[in-house]
Design a protein around this motif. Sequence first.
Motif, mmCIF file in Angstrom:
data_model
loop_
_atom_site.group_PDB
_atom_site.id
_atom_site.type_symbol
_atom_site.label_atom_id
_atom_site.label_comp_id
_atom_site.label_asym_id
_atom_site.label_seq_id
_atom_site.Cartn_x
_atom_site.Cartn_y
_atom_site.Cartn_z
ATOM 1 N N GLU A 28 0.586 -1.512 -0.116
ATOM 2 C CA GLU A 28 0.102 -0.164 0.339
ATOM 3 C C GLU A 28 0.483 1.332 -0.187
ATOM 4 O O GLU A 28 0.504 2.467 -0.969
ATOM 5 N N ARG A 29 1.901 1.198 0.504
ATOM 6 C CA ARG A 29 2.664 2.120 0.768
ATOM 7 C C ARG A 29 3.624 2.370 -1.023
ATOM 8 O O ARG A 29 3.993 3.984 -1.670
ATOM 9 N N ALA A 30 3.599 1.614 -1.238
ATOM 10 C CA ALA A 30 4.243 1.256 -2.483
ATOM 11 C C ALA A 30 3.673 2.050 -3.641
ATOM 12 O O ALA A 30 4.109 3.366 -4.679
ATOM 13 N N ALA A 31 2.367 1.353 -2.994
ATOM 14 C CA ALA A 31 1.212 2.216 -4.496
ATOM 15 C C ALA A 31 1.107 3.812 -3.669
ATOM 16 O O ALA A 31 1.021 4.195 -5.092
ATOM 17 N N ALA A 32 0.759 4.100 -3.271
ATOM 18 C CA ALA A 32 0.609 5.552 -2.937
ATOM 19 C C ALA A 32 2.703 6.628 -3.230
ATOM 20 O O ALA A 32 2.081 6.900 -3.831
ATOM 21 N N GLU A 33 3.499 6.213 -2.981
ATOM 22 C CA GLU A 33 4.661 6.128 -2.699
ATOM 23 C C GLU A 33 5.134 6.542 -4.904
ATOM 24 O O GLU A 33 4.492 7.717 -5.628
ATOM 25 N N ASP A 34 3.987 5.668 -5.555
ATOM 26 C CA ASP A 34 3.916 5.601 -6.779
ATOM 27 C C ASP A 34 3.194 6.506 -7.403
ATOM 28 O O ASP A 34 3.037 6.926 -8.508
ATOM 29 N N TYR A 35 2.413 6.385 -6.892
ATOM 30 C CA TYR A 35 0.877 7.546 -6.818
ATOM 31 C C TYR A 35 1.806 9.213 -6.984
ATOM 32 O O TYR A 35 1.009 9.773 -8.409
ATOM 33 N N LEU A 36 1.816 9.162 -6.087
ATOM 34 C CA LEU A 36 2.441 10.638 -5.782
ATOM 35 C C LEU A 36 3.813 10.846 -7.320
ATOM 36 O O LEU A 36 3.834 11.928 -7.229
ATOM 37 N N ALA A 37 4.242 9.937 -7.632
ATOM 38 C CA ALA A 37 5.608 10.254 -8.052
ATOM 39 C C ALA A 37 5.407 10.562 -9.519
ATOM 40 O O ALA A 37 5.758 11.066 -10.401
ATOM 41 N N ARG A 38 4.273 9.669 -9.516
ATOM 42 C CA ARG A 38 3.496 9.084 -11.323
ATOM 43 C C ARG A 38 2.231 11.107 -11.609
ATOM 44 O O ARG A 38 2.328 11.414 -12.304
ATOM 45 N N HIS A 39 2.186 11.343 -9.900
ATOM 46 C CA HIS A 39 0.339 12.185 -10.715
ATOM 47 C C HIS A 39 0.605 13.434 -11.069
ATOM 48 O O HIS A 39 1.871 14.354 -10.532
ATOM 49 N N PRO A 40 0.740 13.725 -11.967
ATOM 50 C CA PRO A 40 0.989 15.596 -12.869
ATOM 51 C C PRO A 40 0.791 16.622 -12.551
ATOM 52 O O PRO A 40 -0.667 16.237 -11.310
ATOM 53 N N THR A 41 1.631 17.582 -11.543
ATOM 54 C CA THR A 41 0.852 18.669 -10.548
ATOM 55 C C THR A 41 0.210 19.696 -11.535
ATOM 56 O O THR A 41 0.004 19.618 -12.573
ATOM 57 N N GLY A 42 -0.077 20.612 -10.779
ATOM 58 C CA GLY A 42 -1.289 21.625 -11.247
ATOM 59 C C GLY A 42 -0.679 22.428 -12.309
ATOM 60 O O GLY A 42 0.954 22.898 -11.980
ATOM 61 N N PRO A 43 -0.948 23.592 -13.412
ATOM 62 C CA PRO A 43 -0.298 24.635 -13.744
ATOM 63 C C PRO A 43 0.032 25.341 -12.484
ATOM 64 O O PRO A 43 -0.443 25.403 -11.244
ATOM 65 N N ARG A 44 1.160 26.412 -12.493
ATOM 66 C CA ARG A 44 1.941 26.713 -11.972
ATOM 67 C C ARG A 44 2.433 28.360 -12.524
ATOM 68 O O ARG A 44 2.459 28.308 -13.653
ATOM 69 N N PRO A 45 2.607 29.252 -11.603
ATOM 70 C CA PRO A 45 3.345 30.427 -12.553
ATOM 71 C C PRO A 45 4.737 30.501 -12.395
ATOM 72 O O PRO A 45 4.898 29.693 -11.605
ATOM 73 N N GLU A 46 5.491 30.997 -13.627
ATOM 74 C CA GLU A 46 7.246 31.013 -13.243
ATOM 75 C C GLU A 46 7.369 31.293 -11.896
ATOM 76 O O GLU A 46 7.208 32.398 -10.966
ATOM 77 N N LEU A 47 8.467 31.012 -10.873
ATOM 78 C CA LEU A 47 8.443 30.920 -9.869
ATOM 79 C C LEU A 47 10.019 30.932 -9.883
ATOM 80 O O LEU A 47 11.209 31.088 -10.562
ATOM 81 N N PRO A 48 10.926 32.207 -8.665
ATOM 82 C CA PRO A 48 11.877 32.038 -8.692
ATOM 83 C C PRO A 48 12.920 30.546 -8.372
ATOM 84 O O PRO A 48 12.294 30.160 -7.935
ATOM 85 N N SER A 49 13.785 30.451 -8.423
ATOM 86 C CA SER A 49 14.601 29.303 -8.196
ATOM 87 C C SER A 49 16.042 29.657 -7.760
ATOM 88 O O SER A 49 16.812 28.238 -7.121
ATOM 89 N N THR A 50 16.604 29.999 -8.081
ATOM 90 C CA THR A 50 18.024 30.398 -7.218
ATOM 91 C C THR A 50 17.423 30.673 -6.129
ATOM 92 O O THR A 50 16.915 32.409 -5.416
ATOM 93 N N PRO A 51 18.043 30.642 -4.719
ATOM 94 C CA PRO A 51 18.740 31.559 -3.492
ATOM 95 C C PRO A 51 18.248 32.737 -2.881
ATOM 96 O O PRO A 51 17.802 33.104 -2.080
#
Length: 223
Positions: A28-51
């Motif tokens: 069950e834990r492996a299935a949940a982790e697999d789902y989280l890894a494969r589930h597409p994220t929603g649209p996000r605005p362009e965000l900063p990346s450098t510290p």
Amino acid sequence: MDTSAARRNILARIRSAQGRPAAPTDAERAAAEDYLARHPTGPRPELPSTPAELVARFTLEAERLSTTVAEVNALNDAPAEAHRYLQSLNLGIDAVAWLSLGDLPWSAAGLDVQLRKPADADLVGITGCFCATAETGSLVLLSGPETPASGALLPQTHVAIVPASRIVAAHEDAFALMRAERGELPRAVNFVSGPSRTGDIEQTIVLGAHGPYRVHVIIVRGA
């Protein structure tokens, strides 16, 4: 109060009613982790990346929310900045702080800090944070024995110490960090976005309606 055992018992009863084992299986834990890894994220605005960009964006968004922001070079410099801030508003030198901040030089900075949960009479609460989000200028606080949520919610003034390295781009990144570092979430996860406010009366914003009147963030560049 540690409620993890009670939560496990409640979930075990729910799983038993569903005809499943009391504790999740490895499959069950492996299935949940697999789902989280494969589930597409929603649209996000362009965000900063450098510290540096993350710190700049966080500061901009936090100040838009009426949070005041200061930067210091090292963690041990945070008490002196907290003292400067409190004195600038004539708020005195008394405060309560998280137990996890007990090693900082509060007395040397001129503050009388008690390491405990706040009571009704405590006017200043000093906390750290799990992380902070640049997109919204929010603090992310995880409750625990040494990091009580009331430290940020009950006093009239909230001073938060934020390591620059713990500023992430967005809320999705904050939850990903929780899963990576903590696994199981604590009893409470609080996103603090500036002082408490309400617009219920004639659509006029009033600060301090259900929590702190003011929030001051100390960003630690070297942490």
